[in-house]
Write a protein that holds these residues in place. Structure first.
Motif, PDB file in Angstrom:
ATOM      1  N   UNK A 191     -34.469 -38.649 -66.390  1.00 48.67           N
ATOM      2  CA  UNK A 191     -33.821 -39.246 -65.214  1.00 48.67           C
ATOM      3  C   UNK A 191     -32.522 -38.512 -64.880  1.00 48.67           C
ATOM      4  N   UNK A 192     -31.755 -38.149 -65.905  1.00 51.54           N
ATOM      5  CA  UNK A 192     -30.495 -37.438 -65.681  1.00 51.54           C
ATOM      6  C   UNK A 192     -30.754 -36.049 -65.101  1.00 51.54           C
ATOM      7  N   UNK A 193     -31.766 -35.370 -65.597  1.00 55.77           N
ATOM      8  CA  UNK A 193     -32.093 -34.041 -65.086  1.00 55.77           C
ATOM      9  C   UNK A 193     -32.575 -34.129 -63.643  1.00 55.77           C
ATOM     10  N   UNK A 194     -33.426 -35.096 -63.348  1.00 56.53           N
ATOM     11  CA  UNK A 194     -33.916 -35.270 -61.978  1.00 56.53           C
ATOM     12  C   UNK A 194     -32.746 -35.514 -61.028  1.00 56.53           C
ATOM     13  N   UNK A 195     -31.832 -36.392 -61.404  1.00 54.53           N
ATOM     14  CA  UNK A 195     -30.685 -36.699 -60.545  1.00 54.53           C
ATOM     15  C   UNK A 195     -29.815 -35.466 -60.340  1.00 54.53           C
ATOM     16  N   UNK A 196     -29.575 -34.710 -61.412  1.00 53.87           N
ATOM     17  CA  UNK A 196     -28.743 -33.519 -61.302  1.00 53.87           C
ATOM     18  C   UNK A 196     -29.395 -32.465 -60.414  1.00 53.87           C
TER      19      UNK A 196
END
Length: 78
Positions: A31-36
Motif C-alpha cells: 500500500x505504501x509503495x502504491x501510494x508513493x
C-alpha cells in the motif's frame, strides 16, 4: 519479485503499524509503495503539463470565477 533489506528501526515501525492495523507487513508495504508511486506519477504529470506550451493558463481569480467561488474577504457571516 523484489527483496528489500529495511533498516532495523524502519522494520520495527513497520511491524508496529501492521500489528496495530491488523494487516500483514506485506500489505502495509504494498500500500505504501502504491501510494508513493501514484504521488510520483502525479508529480511527473504536473511537470509535463507545466512545461507544455499548448495549454491555457488561468489566474487564480479566473479559476475562482469559473468555479463560482467567492473570495473569503467578500463573504458575509450574517
Amino acid at each position: 519479485m523484489l527483496n528489500v533489506k529495511l533498516p532495523t528501526a524502519l522494520e520495527k515501525r513497520l511491524e508496529i503499524v501492521a500489528r496495530k492495523t491488523g494487516r500483514t507487513k506485506h500489505d502495509v508495504v504494498v500500500a505504501a509503495i502504491v501510494e508513493q508511486i501514484q504521488d510520483l506519477e502525479d508529480g511527473l504529470i504536473a511537470l509535463e503539463r507545466l512545461n507544455d506550451d499548448k495549454g491555457d493558463w488561468l489566474s487564480l481569480a479566473e479559476v475562482k470565477e469559473r468555479l463560482g467561488l467567492d473570495d473569503a474577504s467578500e463573504r458575509s457571516d450574517g
